[in-house]
Motif scaffolding. Structure first.
Motif, PDB file in Angstrom:
ATOM      1  N   SER A  33       8.782   6.973  -4.278  1.00  0.00           N
ATOM      2  CA  SER A  33       9.038   8.415  -4.389  1.00  0.00           C
ATOM      3  C   SER A  33      10.196   8.830  -3.491  1.00  0.00           C
ATOM      4  CB  SER A  33       7.784   9.199  -4.009  1.00  0.00           C
ATOM      5  OG  SER A  33       6.731   8.930  -4.908  1.00  0.00           O
ATOM      6  N   ALA A  34      10.267   8.251  -2.296  1.00  0.00           N
ATOM      7  CA  ALA A  34      11.367   8.574  -1.390  1.00  0.00           C
ATOM      8  C   ALA A  34      12.702   8.177  -2.000  1.00  0.00           C
ATOM      9  CB  ALA A  34      11.149   7.855  -0.057  1.00  0.00           C
ATOM     10  N   LEU A  35      12.756   6.995  -2.606  1.00  0.00           N
ATOM     11  CA  LEU A  35      14.005   6.549  -3.227  1.00  0.00           C
ATOM     12  C   LEU A  35      14.398   7.455  -4.385  1.00  0.00           C
ATOM     13  CD1 LEU A  35      13.448   2.681  -3.221  1.00  0.00           C
ATOM     14  CD2 LEU A  35      15.052   3.979  -1.811  1.00  0.00           C
ATOM     15  N   MET A  36      13.433   7.868  -5.193  1.00  0.00           N
ATOM     16  CA  MET A  36      13.753   8.728  -6.337  1.00  0.00           C
ATOM     17  C   MET A  36      14.201  10.113  -5.885  1.00  0.00           C
ATOM     18  SD  MET A  36      13.560   7.068  -9.128  1.00  0.00           S
ATOM     19  CE  MET A  36      14.324   5.774  -8.167  1.00  0.00           C
ATOM     20  N   THR A  77       0.833  -1.211   0.000  1.00  0.00           N
ATOM     21  CA  THR A  77       0.000   0.000   0.000  1.00  0.00           C
ATOM     22  C   THR A  77       0.867   1.259   0.000  1.00  0.00           C
ATOM     23  OG1 THR A  77      -1.678  -1.214   1.249  1.00  0.00           O
ATOM     24  CG2 THR A  77      -1.879   1.182   1.182  1.00  0.00           C
ATOM     25  N   ALA A  78       1.986   1.220   0.740  1.00  0.00           N
ATOM     26  CA  ALA A  78       2.854   2.391   0.839  1.00  0.00           C
ATOM     27  C   ALA A  78       3.917   2.433  -0.255  1.00  0.00           C
ATOM     28  CB  ALA A  78       3.541   2.410   2.206  1.00  0.00           C
ATOM     29  N   SER A  79       3.912   1.458  -1.172  1.00  0.00           N
ATOM     30  CA  SER A  79       4.981   1.386  -2.186  1.00  0.00           C
ATOM     31  C   SER A  79       5.103   2.641  -3.047  1.00  0.00           C
ATOM     32  CB  SER A  79       4.777   0.148  -3.067  1.00  0.00           C
ATOM     33  OG  SER A  79       3.522   0.176  -3.706  1.00  0.00           O
ATOM     34  N   ARG A  93       5.127   5.583 -10.006  1.00  0.00           N
ATOM     35  CA  ARG A  93       4.374   5.787  -8.765  1.00  0.00           C
ATOM     36  C   ARG A  93       2.874   5.743  -9.007  1.00  0.00           C
ATOM     37  NH1 ARG A  93       2.114   9.667  -5.504  1.00  0.00           N
ATOM     38  NH2 ARG A  93       2.235  11.203  -7.171  1.00  0.00           N
ATOM     39  N   GLN A  94       2.413   6.353 -10.095  1.00  0.00           N
ATOM     40  CA  GLN A  94       0.982   6.338 -10.407  1.00  0.00           C
ATOM     41  C   GLN A  94       0.510   4.928 -10.725  1.00  0.00           C
ATOM     42  OE1 GLN A  94      -1.121   8.685  -9.988  1.00  0.00           O
ATOM     43  NE2 GLN A  94       0.265  10.399  -9.616  1.00  0.00           N
ATOM     44  N   ARG A  95       1.346   4.160 -11.394  1.00  0.00           N
ATOM     45  CA  ARG A  95       0.971   2.764 -11.681  1.00  0.00           C
ATOM     46  C   ARG A  95       0.897   1.937 -10.400  1.00  0.00           C
ATOM     47  NH1 ARG A  95       3.947   0.855 -17.331  1.00  0.00           N
ATOM     48  NH2 ARG A  95       2.992   2.451 -18.651  1.00  0.00           N
ATOM     49  N   LEU A  96       1.849   2.150  -9.495  1.00  0.00           N
ATOM     50  CA  LEU A  96       1.799   1.439  -8.230  1.00  0.00           C
ATOM     51  C   LEU A  96       0.572   1.836  -7.424  1.00  0.00           C
ATOM     52  CD1 LEU A  96       5.555   1.631  -7.139  1.00  0.00           C
ATOM     53  CD2 LEU A  96       4.324  -0.388  -7.927  1.00  0.00           C
ATOM     54  N   VAL A 149      14.122  13.661 -16.281  1.00  0.00           N
ATOM     55  CA  VAL A 149      13.687  12.369 -16.826  1.00  0.00           C
ATOM     56  C   VAL A 149      13.454  11.365 -15.704  1.00  0.00           C
ATOM     57  CG1 VAL A 149      14.396  10.414 -18.259  1.00  0.00           C
ATOM     58  CG2 VAL A 149      14.757  12.749 -19.075  1.00  0.00           C
ATOM     59  N   MET A 150      14.387  11.329 -14.740  1.00  0.00           N
ATOM     60  CA  MET A 150      14.235  10.392 -13.630  1.00  0.00           C
ATOM     61  C   MET A 150      12.978  10.694 -12.819  1.00  0.00           C
ATOM     62  SD  MET A 150      16.544   8.060 -13.573  1.00  0.00           S
ATOM     63  CE  MET A 150      16.369   7.501 -11.880  1.00  0.00           C
ATOM     64  N   ASN A 151      12.703  11.953 -12.553  1.00  0.00           N
ATOM     65  CA  ASN A 151      11.511  12.302 -11.783  1.00  0.00           C
ATOM     66  C   ASN A 151      10.238  11.999 -12.561  1.00  0.00           C
ATOM     67  OD1 ASN A 151      12.982  13.174  -9.581  1.00  0.00           O
ATOM     68  ND2 ASN A 151      13.067  15.298 -10.267  1.00  0.00           N
ATOM     69  N   THR A 152      10.266  12.264 -13.862  1.00  0.00           N
ATOM     70  CA  THR A 152       9.099  11.953 -14.685  1.00  0.00           C
ATOM     71  C   THR A 152       8.835  10.453 -14.700  1.00  0.00           C
ATOM     72  OG1 THR A 152       9.566  13.876 -16.089  1.00  0.00           O
ATOM     73  CG2 THR A 152       8.086  12.195 -16.970  1.00  0.00           C
ATOM     74  N   LEU A 153       9.893   9.680 -14.904  1.00  0.00           N
ATOM     75  CA  LEU A 153       9.753   8.229 -14.891  1.00  0.00           C
ATOM     76  C   LEU A 153       9.280   7.732 -13.534  1.00  0.00           C
ATOM     77  CD1 LEU A 153      10.232   5.657 -16.587  1.00  0.00           C
ATOM     78  CD2 LEU A 153      12.549   5.592 -15.678  1.00  0.00           C
ATOM     79  N   ALA A 154       9.810   8.329 -12.473  1.00  0.00           N
ATOM     80  CA  ALA A 154       9.391   7.937 -11.126  1.00  0.00           C
ATOM     81  C   ALA A 154       7.921   8.238 -10.896  1.00  0.00           C
ATOM     82  CB  ALA A 154      10.247   8.661 -10.091  1.00  0.00           C
ATOM     83  N   GLU A 155       7.449   9.358 -11.399  1.00  0.00           N
ATOM     84  CA  GLU A 155       6.039   9.714 -11.225  1.00  0.00           C
ATOM     85  C   GLU A 155       5.132   8.748 -11.982  1.00  0.00           C
ATOM     86  OE1 GLU A 155       2.696  11.717  -9.880  1.00  0.00           O
ATOM     87  OE2 GLU A 155       4.779  11.734  -9.202  1.00  0.00           O
ATOM     88  N   VAL A 156       5.549   8.348 -13.182  1.00  0.00           N
ATOM     89  CA  VAL A 156       4.758   7.377 -13.951  1.00  0.00           C
ATOM     90  C   VAL A 156       4.675   6.051 -13.201  1.00  0.00           C
ATOM     91  CG1 VAL A 156       4.718   6.031 -16.081  1.00  0.00           C
ATOM     92  CG2 VAL A 156       5.287   8.462 -16.163  1.00  0.00           C
TER      93      VAL A 156
END
Length: 762
Positions: free
Chosen positions: A672-675, A665-667, A752-755, A743-750
């Motif tokens: 996001s924290a790791l990114m 649930t918190a993934s 994160r939304q999938r998770l 790019v890394m933040n954009t990829l991380a956001e994508v």
């Protein structure tokens, strides 16, 4: 009935009096004010969000605007005819045409030995001087020293040579800048005998290294080499010349050009198709090397700035860059490094730049090409005249002076950033005096002959290397700490621990860098076995302590309140740390011969630098831990308690609940924290600046140093010339860093939304 009706009306009146009126002026004003505040807040946050996006976009555009000019080619800005009435129609053939530093005067030397100085803009003749050529003698050959030395040698038909140097002095009479040309003879006005038999010198060469002058010439396939050593008495100021003749093997073919290595190591005798290379130290032939393809002949030879590289043009319009390199056996050989093409017509002249490793080439049809050797870049190919011309390039490479017949023409050249190309920035480049291509960053040097090495690859590699080792330490510790604090720790203890860890984030990174560079780096160097044993024994010690605690009687374990067990690890950590570090010296003596650093270098072949990636990982990992911990802990703690209690009520263990409910649930928040932690590590400046040694090398070795993009910008930006190539390269490094994080933040956001979508149903 009347009484009943009266009572009913009284009840209704009382009911109306008890009802709240929501349409009073006061409440209406409150609703209007609340709606206004909602609209203002909505517009405020919308404008704020759009402003952030606009600011980021503007940063990208600004960086792009600074970087873009580097990738533009050269251009010829204007062509101007120069009146040259002093130059007769049937003037003597020019041997040399040059322009001085200020682009005001041009010098012309012809085959008769006459030197003429003229104004570049007006064409007015300033002065004329005849070189002291012996009566009855004539010039049969000519050569220049390395570009920028302004020294030349004239070969005579009686086996003698005359060394001449031209210079220019700037004066300001009546506050007006005036350039005064001067001719000097550093080795005397009397010609120097190179061939004792008095034969004509078909080719000559000259090179001065410190106080030694090396002269060479060819007569009938016979090679003559003379070394002159110039010494000056400190007491009397008297100058004396010592002569030494070198005996070299004779030549097999007629020579078309002679070139001397600037350090007097090699002599190149160029024929129609080959180059005979002589070792001047051993006074023997090094080898014969083919310079052209089948059916082509050498038509022009010149040296690049510094004299190390030979630029060889042939009859098919090809230009090759050659210099000496060492092979696998340690033998020096002449190698073709790069090749350029101007067309398919013979190359008649190669003009090296005096400030950079660029050059111009002209062919027999009047076509000019602008090239840069290190970047392997063709910047311009354009015709400037009909038929062959004779030209000179200004020292700043911004003006080309062309002579055709008895006419002069000046052409302005705009070529501000020839050193930049994709291959020079990101590929392996074969630099002069290197044995093989490599990734090198070395932007400046005290030597004016320096070849800038502008590869961003080692900087990008160093950035990722520093971030990798920092995350290797920070990510497991921060995530595990966040899980324990949010899920297992007692609330009272959590309220104390969490703020303390978050307070670490306020510690200035310059303090961490100072500590890492001055204390941690030498401490790690002197306690390497202890550091590694600490990293190995600490997890083992914690697991053993937990196992021992689980075997304790319940009467003892129940005395510790639930969620406070972690406090028991404090003495365990201290004892394991002290034990590991105390064993460091003994382990060095037992296993590493008393010095682990020397053992790594000599026995294992692993280079060791005091300020290395291990120190960066420890220091920067400490700086990144609070970022990752705070966000991950909030994400885990925010998981609804109903999910946890429901899982436990269905029979799941606390560990199963943690791994299959809470963490999933918190993934999104954990990711996001790791990114964010990764972005912090990539952009960190002060720690890597002070703790790495700033060595821009590409080596995954944890004991080697590194240099990051951010640290490089911080170090070199104050030294760069505004608007120069170095300045723009640093902006390109900033753009690369910003693009990477974007790019890394954009990829991380994508992700994160999938998770979030995947585990939202839990």
């Amino acid at each position: 009935m009347n009484n009943l009706a009266h009572d009913s009306m009284s009840t209704q009146a009382a009911s109306k009096r008890q009802q709240i009126d929501f349409d009073t002026p006061v409440l209406q004003r409150k609703r209007h004010m609340r709606a206004l505040k909602d609209r203002v807040a909505r517009w405020y946050f919308t404008i704020g969000g759009l402003s952030v996006l606009a600011a980021i976009t503007l940063i990208f555009f600004y960086l792009g605007q600074v970087v873009a000019p580097m990738f533009q080619g050269a251009s010829l800005e204007g062509k101007h005819s120069i009146p040259s009435t002093w130059l007769p129609e049937q003037s003597a053939k020019p041997l040399l045409l040059t322009i001085e530093e200020q682009n005001q005067l041009a010098m012309r030397l012809d085959v008769t030995g006459r030197v003429q100085f003229a104004d570049v803009h007006s064409g007015r003749l300033i002065s004329s001087e005849q070189l002291p050529i012996p009566e009855g003698r004539r010039i049969v050959s000519f050569a220049e020293d390395a570009p920028g030395t302004y020294q030349l040698v004239l070969g005579l038909d009686n086996g003698q040579v005359l060394v001449v140097k031209h210079s220019y002095r700037v004066v300001y009479p009546n506050n007006e800048k005036t350039v005064i040309p001067q001719l000097s003879y550093p080795f005397g006005q009397e010609p120097i005998t190179l061939d004792p038999q008095g034969r004509a010198l078909s080719q000559v060469g000259v090179s001065q290294f410190r106080s030694n002058l090396l002269l060479t010439g060819v007569t009938d396939k016979e090679l003559h080499v003379l070394r002159l050593s110039r010494t000056e008495s400190l007491l009397t100021g008297e100058v004396s010349l010592d002569e030494e003749r070198l005996a070299l093997p004779q030549l097999a073919d007629p020579v078309t050009a002679l070139r001397i290595d600037p350090r007097h190591l090699w002599l190149y005798a160029i024929t129609k198709n080959h180059a005979d290379v002589f070792d001047l130290r051993q006074q023997q032939l090094n080898g014969r090397y083919n310079l052209t393809t089948e059916g082509a002949e050498v038509t022009s030879v010149s040296s690049l700035l510094g004299g190390i590289s030979l630029m060889v043009g042939d009859s098919k319009g090809q230009i090759g860059q050659w210099f000496m390199v060492r092979d696998e056996q340690g033998n020096s050989t002449l190698r073709l490094i790069r090749q350029f093409s101007l067309g398919n017509k013979p190359i008649v002249q190669i003009l090296p730049e005096e400030r950079r490793k660029g050059f111009l080439a002209l062919d027999s049809t009047g076509q000019v090409g602008v090239f840069h050797s290190t970047a392997h870049r063709t910047l311009l190919v354009e015709p400037i005249a009909e038929g062959s011309v004779f030209a000179a390039l200004s020292p700043r490479a911004n003006l080309l002076l062309v002579e055709q017949g008895a006419k002069w023409q000046s052409i302005e050249i705009d070529n501000p950033h020839p050193e930049v190309s994709w291959s020079a920035l990101w590929g392996k480049v074969w630099y002069e005096s290197y044995d093989e291509p490599d990734y090198i960053w070395q932007s400046t040097s005290a030597n004016s002959d320096f070849e800038p090495k502008l590869s961003l690859a080692p900087l990008a590699f160093g950035t990722l290397k520093a971030a990798f080792y920092a995350m290797l330490l920070a990510a497991p510790l921060a995530i595990c700490a966040a899980i324990y604090t949010a899920y297992f720790m007692a609330p009272a203890m959590r309220r104390k621990v969490k703020p303390i860890i978050e307070l670490m984030e306020a510690l200035p990174t310059v303090i961490l860098g100072f500590f890492a560079g001055l204390f941690l780096a030498p401490y790690v160097e002197n306690h390497l076995p202890g550091i590694f044993s600490l990293l190995l024994l600490m997890p083992v010690g914690i697991v053993l302590a937990a196992w021992a605690w689980s075997r304790m009687p319940e009467s003892i374990r129940l005395r510790v309140p639930d969620g406070w067990e972690s406090a028991l690890l404090i003495p365990v950590i201290l004892l394991v740390g002290a034990f590991s570090l105390s064993l460091s010296g003994h382990m060095e003596n037992w296993f590493f011969g008393g010095d682990m650093r020397l053992w790594l270098t000599n026995d294992m072949g692993i280079a060791f630098d005091q300020r290395n990636a291990l120190v960066v990982g420890l220091a920067m990992g400490f700086a990144v831990i609070p970022n990752i911990y705070s966000i991950a802990e909030d994400a885990i703690f925010s998981v609804p308690k109903s999910l946890t209690l429901g899982s436990l009520a269905l029979g799941a263990t606390p560990w199963q609940t943690l791994t299959r409910v809470v963490i999933l649930t918190a993934s999104p928040g954990i990711f996001s924290a790791l990114m964010i932690g990764m972005g912090r590590a990539v952009g960190e400046t002060m720690i890597v600046l002070m703790a790495t040694g700033n060595t821009p090398i590409m080596d995954i070795n944890i004991f080697e140093g590194l240099r990051t993009l951010a640290a490089n910008v911080a170090v070199e930006m104050p030294e760069s010339e505004v608007g120069g190539t170095h300045y723009r390269i640093l902006f390109l490094a900033a753009l690369v860093l910003l693009t990477f994080t974007f790019v890394m933040n954009t990829l991380a956001e994508v992700i994160r939304q999938r998770l979030r979508g995947k585990y939202a149903s839990l």
